[in-house]
Design an enzyme around this catalytic site. Structure first.
Site, PDB file in Angstrom:
ATOM      1  N   PHE A  41       0.819  -1.221   0.000  1.00 33.34           N
ATOM      2  CA  PHE A  41       0.000   0.000   0.000  1.00 33.34           C
ATOM      3  C   PHE A  41       0.847   1.262   0.000  1.00 33.34           C
ATOM      4  O   PHE A  41       0.382   2.320  -0.398  1.00 33.34           O
ATOM      5  CB  PHE A  41      -0.921   0.013   1.244  1.00 33.34           C
ATOM      6  CG  PHE A  41      -0.223   0.467   2.511  1.00 33.34           C
ATOM      7  CD1 PHE A  41      -0.103   1.821   2.817  1.00 33.34           C
ATOM      8  CD2 PHE A  41       0.335  -0.445   3.397  1.00 33.34           C
ATOM      9  CE1 PHE A  41       0.552   2.249   3.970  1.00 33.34           C
ATOM     10  CE2 PHE A  41       0.995  -0.021   4.544  1.00 33.34           C
ATOM     11  CZ  PHE A  41       1.096   1.323   4.827  1.00 33.34           C
ATOM     12  N   LYS A  66      -1.162  -7.169  -9.112  1.00 34.06           N
ATOM     13  CA  LYS A  66      -2.113  -7.304  -7.997  1.00 34.06           C
ATOM     14  C   LYS A  66      -1.685  -6.260  -6.969  1.00 34.06           C
ATOM     15  O   LYS A  66      -0.820  -6.491  -6.126  1.00 34.06           O
ATOM     16  CB  LYS A  66      -2.026  -8.719  -7.427  1.00 34.06           C
ATOM     17  CG  LYS A  66      -3.284  -9.236  -6.734  1.00 34.06           C
ATOM     18  CD  LYS A  66      -3.802  -8.369  -5.617  1.00 34.06           C
ATOM     19  CE  LYS A  66      -3.030  -8.486  -4.328  1.00 34.06           C
ATOM     20  NZ  LYS A  66      -3.421  -7.447  -3.322  1.00 34.06           N
ATOM     21  N   GLU A  98      -4.914  -3.731  -1.871  1.00 34.05           N
ATOM     22  CA  GLU A  98      -6.358  -3.469  -1.817  1.00 34.05           C
ATOM     23  C   GLU A  98      -6.660  -2.185  -1.044  1.00 34.05           C
ATOM     24  O   GLU A  98      -7.765  -1.680  -1.076  1.00 34.05           O
ATOM     25  CB  GLU A  98      -7.088  -4.665  -1.196  1.00 34.05           C
ATOM     26  CG  GLU A  98      -6.743  -4.996   0.258  1.00 34.05           C
ATOM     27  CD  GLU A  98      -5.409  -5.756   0.441  1.00 34.05           C
ATOM     28  OE1 GLU A  98      -4.568  -5.748  -0.488  1.00 34.05           O
ATOM     29  OE2 GLU A  98      -5.218  -6.321   1.528  1.00 34.05           O
ATOM     30  N   ARG A  99      -5.619  -1.641  -0.354  1.00 35.43           N
ATOM     31  CA  ARG A  99      -5.862  -0.433   0.433  1.00 35.43           C
ATOM     32  C   ARG A  99      -5.710   0.837  -0.399  1.00 35.43           C
ATOM     33  O   ARG A  99      -6.184   1.895  -0.005  1.00 35.43           O
ATOM     34  CB  ARG A  99      -4.912  -0.403   1.633  1.00 35.43           C
ATOM     35  CG  ARG A  99      -5.337  -1.400   2.690  1.00 35.43           C
ATOM     36  CD  ARG A  99      -4.389  -1.414   3.855  1.00 35.43           C
ATOM     37  NE  ARG A  99      -3.371  -2.439   3.687  1.00 35.43           N
ATOM     38  CZ  ARG A  99      -2.374  -2.635   4.522  1.00 35.43           C
ATOM     39  NH1 ARG A  99      -2.235  -1.873   5.581  1.00 35.43           N
ATOM     40  NH2 ARG A  99      -1.486  -3.591   4.321  1.00 35.43           N
ATOM     41  N   SER A 145       5.314  -7.026   3.396  1.00 29.58           N
ATOM     42  CA  SER A 145       5.889  -7.414   4.689  1.00 29.58           C
ATOM     43  C   SER A 145       6.646  -8.735   4.559  1.00 29.58           C
ATOM     44  O   SER A 145       6.379  -9.543   3.662  1.00 29.58           O
ATOM     45  CB  SER A 145       4.780  -7.522   5.730  1.00 29.58           C
ATOM     46  OG  SER A 145       3.800  -8.415   5.277  1.00 29.58           O
ATOM     47  N   CYS A 202       9.499   1.742   3.572  1.00 29.62           N
ATOM     48  CA  CYS A 202      10.425   0.649   3.879  1.00 29.62           C
ATOM     49  C   CYS A 202      11.835   1.171   4.082  1.00 29.62           C
ATOM     50  O   CYS A 202      12.676   0.471   4.606  1.00 29.62           O
ATOM     51  CB  CYS A 202      10.413  -0.382   2.771  1.00 29.62           C
ATOM     52  SG  CYS A 202      11.120   0.244   1.261  1.00 29.62           S
ATOM     53  N   GLU A 222       9.320  -4.522  13.010  1.00 26.82           N
ATOM     54  CA  GLU A 222       9.010  -3.337  12.197  1.00 26.82           C
ATOM     55  C   GLU A 222       7.709  -2.718  12.705  1.00 26.82           C
ATOM     56  O   GLU A 222       6.704  -3.418  12.845  1.00 26.82           O
ATOM     57  CB  GLU A 222       8.845  -3.756  10.725  1.00 26.82           C
ATOM     58  CG  GLU A 222       8.557  -2.575   9.817  1.00 26.82           C
ATOM     59  CD  GLU A 222       8.356  -2.989   8.367  1.00 26.82           C
ATOM     60  OE1 GLU A 222       7.575  -3.920   8.105  1.00 26.82           O
ATOM     61  OE2 GLU A 222       8.981  -2.363   7.488  1.00 26.82           O
TER      62      GLU A 222
HETATM   63  P1  NAD Z   1       1.515  -6.616   3.050  1.00 20.61           P
HETATM   64  O1  NAD Z   1       2.519  -7.697   3.152  1.00 20.61           O
HETATM   65  O2  NAD Z   1       0.383  -6.600   4.000  1.00 20.61           O
HETATM   66  O3  NAD Z   1       0.836  -6.637   1.588  1.00 20.61           O
HETATM   67  C1  NAD Z   1       1.606  -6.640   0.404  1.00 20.61           C
HETATM   68  C2  NAD Z   1       0.811  -7.329  -0.689  1.00 20.61           C
HETATM   69  O4  NAD Z   1       0.581  -8.691  -0.316  1.00 20.61           O
HETATM   70  C3  NAD Z   1      -0.563  -6.706  -0.939  1.00 20.61           C
HETATM   71  O5  NAD Z   1      -0.816  -6.696  -2.315  1.00 20.61           O
HETATM   72  C4  NAD Z   1      -1.498  -7.655  -0.214  1.00 20.61           C
HETATM   73  O6  NAD Z   1      -2.784  -7.711  -0.772  1.00 20.61           O
HETATM   74  C5  NAD Z   1      -0.803  -8.993  -0.350  1.00 20.61           C
HETATM   75  N1  NAD Z   1      -1.108  -9.894   0.767  1.00 20.61           N
HETATM   76  C6  NAD Z   1      -1.405  -9.550   2.046  1.00 20.61           C
HETATM   77  N2  NAD Z   1      -1.619 -10.644   2.789  1.00 20.61           N
HETATM   78  C7  NAD Z   1      -1.457 -11.711   1.971  1.00 20.61           C
HETATM   79  C8  NAD Z   1      -1.538 -13.131   2.169  1.00 20.61           C
HETATM   80  N3  NAD Z   1      -1.829 -13.662   3.353  1.00 20.61           N
HETATM   81  N4  NAD Z   1      -1.296 -13.927   1.127  1.00 20.61           N
HETATM   82  C9  NAD Z   1      -0.988 -13.410  -0.078  1.00 20.61           C
HETATM   83  N5  NAD Z   1      -0.901 -12.080  -0.325  1.00 20.61           N
HETATM   84  C10 NAD Z   1      -1.123 -11.229   0.691  1.00 20.61           C
HETATM   85  O7  NAD Z   1       2.317  -5.229   3.087  1.00 20.61           O
HETATM   86  P2  NAD Z   1       1.720  -3.760   3.161  1.00 20.61           P
HETATM   87  O8  NAD Z   1       1.189  -3.534   4.545  1.00 20.61           O
HETATM   88  O9  NAD Z   1       0.848  -3.479   2.005  1.00 20.61           O
HETATM   89  O10 NAD Z   1       3.050  -2.890   2.957  1.00 20.61           O
HETATM   90  C11 NAD Z   1       3.916  -2.564   4.009  1.00 20.61           C
HETATM   91  C12 NAD Z   1       5.079  -3.517   4.082  1.00 20.61           C
HETATM   92  O11 NAD Z   1       5.790  -3.524   2.855  1.00 20.61           O
HETATM   93  C13 NAD Z   1       6.101  -3.125   5.132  1.00 20.61           C
HETATM   94  O12 NAD Z   1       6.553  -4.288   5.775  1.00 20.61           O
HETATM   95  C14 NAD Z   1       7.222  -2.493   4.322  1.00 20.61           C
HETATM   96  O13 NAD Z   1       8.492  -2.527   4.931  1.00 20.61           O
HETATM   97  C15 NAD Z   1       7.178  -3.337   3.098  1.00 20.61           C
HETATM   98  N6  NAD Z   1       7.809  -2.667   1.967  1.00 20.61           N
HETATM   99  C16 NAD Z   1       9.018  -3.142   1.560  1.00 20.61           C
HETATM  100  C17 NAD Z   1       9.671  -2.529   0.508  1.00 20.61           C
HETATM  101  C18 NAD Z   1      10.994  -3.041   0.040  1.00 20.61           C
HETATM  102  O14 NAD Z   1      11.395  -2.710  -1.069  1.00 20.61           O
HETATM  103  N7  NAD Z   1      11.703  -3.847   0.827  1.00 20.61           N
HETATM  104  C19 NAD Z   1       9.083  -1.436  -0.138  1.00 20.61           C
HETATM  105  C20 NAD Z   1       7.841  -0.988   0.315  1.00 20.61           C
HETATM  106  C21 NAD Z   1       7.211  -1.616   1.368  1.00 20.61           C
END
Ligand code: NAD
Length: 498
Positions: A149, A173, A176-177, A226, A281, A383
């Protein structure tokens, strides 16, 4: 209620699963739209559409593919402000920061515009008698990206621009937020001349992701989010024979050496710790002053700056940062602040009571600052992803170096110092993927690669830069003998080209 669907085969399509997610306005706390959660069959359909479109796109010459991206750049630039406003309205980041989110995505599109050059391959003339040896980079076919998101424009562009430039068809994909900007970007790619089916957006949750992970037609998956989900996607994707790269969470440290320019360090720390409400991140979430005196000098300047942070609605041009993305994320971050107090850290600035007049139901949190945080505490290990900065006091340089090096995450790190020797030693020895020297958010530019180490990155290749071309193509190596009249004779031993 406004309904947000998908984008498949060059057009917007409604969701048919009957399952929906809520999209909030983080400023007011209201639900502003509902987004369709794609079911298995809808994702399979998108993959089929992509698979049918991909061969013609792959045989479109790379300069023509680049021209689509050049036009896309122009279209996005024309809408930069309205796209930023749309992004802010779902994410909550302030307008200037939303513009930056788009800009950092466009820079990777600019990089991908060089695709004719990037795909040139390698050639060895006369490797043997009449024999030339060369390698080609060919697209994989249908590839997918699953994005978080917190950068609704940048990360989708980091994924789809190089993938499409390389001749693949793409399924995105998004989170969704914050689904609206990714959909608009896909529409603009269509307006730029991308053939239908080459960029498809399916909104959804685990069901959509699991379909992509198991469908054999999807050849590669790039994920950002994450670490727990990154690990799941990496292992499931690999088990299903896909090429996978996953970028996860972070705990980025900033080392402040005794000789650092303290004003410069504090300026950088406040921006990198609290910008975008800490939902980055590459945000700095741990400050490590070296020596008690440095710590005291740092805190003396830092505390008033954190207390003076201006938090406002995302449309407020004077605000330093806006609301958090959702109520559940706000609650999670606030719980971490409560936890830190229970763990015995010293909460020197407490933003939990912050309320914004006229926006009482918005997802706002004031800046929080902990001193005396210790490495065994959960607020140090995990985190938090909010406007919460922890100060861990290190006795000496070696201890400061060990902290980020031994942390389970290894995304970014920074050192602030005037000592070139110390900076050079730190750069060489720290066990983290991206390092800043007197630079707090060392996100590499588009023509270098981006990626963290340890539990911040799963897979071998980084995002954007030359690694993106490697990730989205497979190498074919050709050994060719001309003229055909060359007499090779029959050989029963392995050819050695003596
Ligand atoms: P998230 O892991 O909740 O979601 C990321 C994606 O995964 C979304 O599209 C979501 O719909 C999908 N998803 C969520 N739960 C799932 C499941 N159980 N099974 C399959 N898919 C699923 O992350 P977020 O809250 O959207 O973003 C924040 C996180 O992203 C933080 O941990 C941040 O550090 C990380 N991030 C990392 C980088 C990097 O380059 N390392 C960059 C940006 C954000």
């Amino acid at each position: 209620m406004r309904e947000i669907g998908h984008f498949v085969g060059g057009k917007s399509v409604k969701g048919t699963s009957g399952r929906w997610g809520e999209v909030f306005d983080p400023n007011t706390g209201e639900v502003q739209a509902r987004v369709a959660m794609a079911k298995h069959a809808e994702v399979e359909h998108a993959v089929a559409v992509a698979e049918a479109a991909q061969p013609a796109w792959a045989s479109t010459n790379p300069q023509r593919r680049a021209r689509v991206l050049f036009r896309f750049l122009e279209l996005v630039q024309n809408e930069h402000d309205s796209l930023a406003a749309l992004l802010s309205s779902e994410h909550g980041k302030i307008h200037a920061d939303a513009r930056g989110d788009i800009q950092r995505g466009l820079e990777v599109v600019e990089f991908a515009c060089g695709i004719p050059h990037l795909l040139k391959g390698e050639f060895s003339d006369s490797a043997g008698p009449g024999i030339d040896l060369y390698s080609l980079r060919q697209p994989l076919g249908v590839v997918a990206g699953i994005t978080p998101f917190n950068f609704p424009a940048m990360i989708p562009m980091w994924k789809f621009a190089p993938a499409i430039a390389c001749g693949n068809a793409f399924i995105l994909k998004p989170s969704e937020r914050a689904p609206s900007v990714p959909l608009r970007l896909a529409e603009l790619m269509g307006e730029a001349g991308l053939p239908p089916g080459i960029l498809n957006v399916v909104n959804g949750d685990k069901e959509a992701v699991d379909t992509l992970l198991t469908d054999p037609r999807v050849r590669a998956i790039g994920f950002v989010g994450s670490s727990a989900i990154a690990e799941y996607i990496y292992s499931t994707g690999c088990a299903n024979g896909k090429r996978v790269q996953c970028f996860g969470g972070a705990k980025n440290h900033m080392i402040v050496m005794p000789d650092a320019d303290m004003d410069q360090a504090v300026d950088a720390l406040v921006g990198a710790g609290y910008g975008s409400a800490g939902e980055r991140c590459m945000a700095i979430s741990v400050a490590v002053p070296v020596g008690e005196k440095t710590a005291d000098r740092l805190l003396e300047k830092l505390v008033p700056r954190v207390e003076a942070l201006k938090i406002g609605p995302s449309s407020d041009k004077q605000a330093d940062y806006g609301p958090m993305v959702t109520k559940s994320h706000l609650d999670k971050v606030r719980d971490y602040v409560d936890l830190g107090v229970r763990e015995g850290a010293k909460l020197v600035v407490d933003g939990r009571g912050f309320r914004l007049q006229g926006y009482e139901n918005g997802f706002f949190l004031g800046g929080c600052l902990f001193d005396a945080v210790e490495p065994h505490m959960r607020i140090y290990k995990e985190e938090i992803f909010g406007p919460v900065l922890s100060v861990v006091r290190a006795r000496d340089y070696e201890e400061a170096l060990r902290l980020p090096s031994e942390h389970e995450y290894g995304n970014g790190v920074a050192i602030f110092t005037r000592d070139g020797d110390a900076a050079r030693d730190f750069v060489n020895r720290v066990n983290v993927g991206m390092v800043g020297v007197n630079f707090a958010i060392p996100v590499p530019l588009a023509y270098h690669t981006f990626g963290g180490w340890k539990r911040s990155g799963f897979g071998d290749l980084n995002q954007h830069g030359p690694d993106a071309v490697r990730f989205y193509t497979k190498t074919k190596t050709v050994t060719s003998r001309w003229p055909s009249g060359t007499k090779a004779g029959t050989e029963f031993v392995i050819p050695t080209m003596r």
